[in-house]
Design a protein around this motif. Structure first.
Motif: not given
Length: 226
Positions: A16-18, A21-34
């Motif tokens: 729950a602590l981390v 941040m990990i989910t936000a990183w994943k969402q940002g990477r998916v949004a930038r992917s083709a």
């Protein structure tokens, strides 16, 4: 999670602590992917696999079958290192522990020290050396910690490198991560003038702590906690 748990697995509270941040990183990477494909890997299980490898020291390819594929785990590990996600999580947790101890997020005092350790047989010789003073062949690790023992910075060099090389690098890390709060750094006599001068350039007072004469001949003597 359908498999039996390992001792290195995250608890629900730890995840729950981390997780944000990990989910936000994943969402940002998916949004930038083709393709916008989020992938099918369970992020919590990826973290569990990284912790398992760190705890056991096994090769990536030797991760148990119950965990995600080793290639997917290593891929995520490499991306998180490159993007600095692991460092951001470390900083967040450090600040939370300090606040829980009723301290400000960033310390005003940091302690720096190094230790030479023997390297494993498979470690490349190009990254190792001989610490002539301590008669250790391997690598030298340097740490910058606060008074609670929480890690502020880490440096890894060949054991043959002088403490000053690690000391100046650790000062840079501490200054970057503690900001204007950092006022003083304590080091031992293995660090020379170059570290003191570098600290002055960063507006940090570097103090060489000398052993109490009453403790001479007694070996390592723990100092009272500040």
């Amino acid at each position: 999670m359908k498999r039996k748990p390992y001792l290195s697995d995250l608890s629900d509270g730890q995840w729950a602590l981390v997780e944000p941040m990990i989910t936000a990183w994943k969402q940002g990477r998916v949004a930038r992917s083709a393709t916008g494909d989020p992938g099918s890997c369970d992020l919590r299980e990826v973290v569990n696999a990284i912790f398992y490898q760190n705890r056991t020291g096994c090769q990536w390819r030797m991760l148990p079958h119950g965990l995600p594929a080793w290639s997917a785990v290593f891929y995520s590990f490499r991306l998180w290192r490159e993007d600095g996600l692991d460092q951001r999580i470390q900083e967040l947790l450090r600040c939370q522990v300090r606040e829980k101890a009723r301290r400000l997020e960033d310390p005003s005092l940091v302690i720096i020290d190094t230790r030479s350790v023997r390297a494993a047989a498979g470690v490349p010789r190009t990254t190792t050396g001989l610490d002539a003073n301590k008669k250790v062949s391997g690598r030298k690790r340097g740490l910058a910690v606060d008074v609670l023992g929480l890690i502020i910075g880490v440096v890894l060099t060949a054991a043959s490198a002088h403490d000053n090389a690690a000391g100046t690098a650790l000062l840079d890390q501490a200054a970057e991560r503690c900001g204007m709060r950092l006022e003083k750094v304590l080091v031992d006599r293995g660090f020379k003038e170059a570290v003191i001068v570098h600290g002055a350039l960063l507006d940090i007072d570097v103090e060489v702590v000398r052993r109490n004469p009453a403790d001479q001949g007694k070996g390592f003597v723990p100092q009272p906690k500040r």
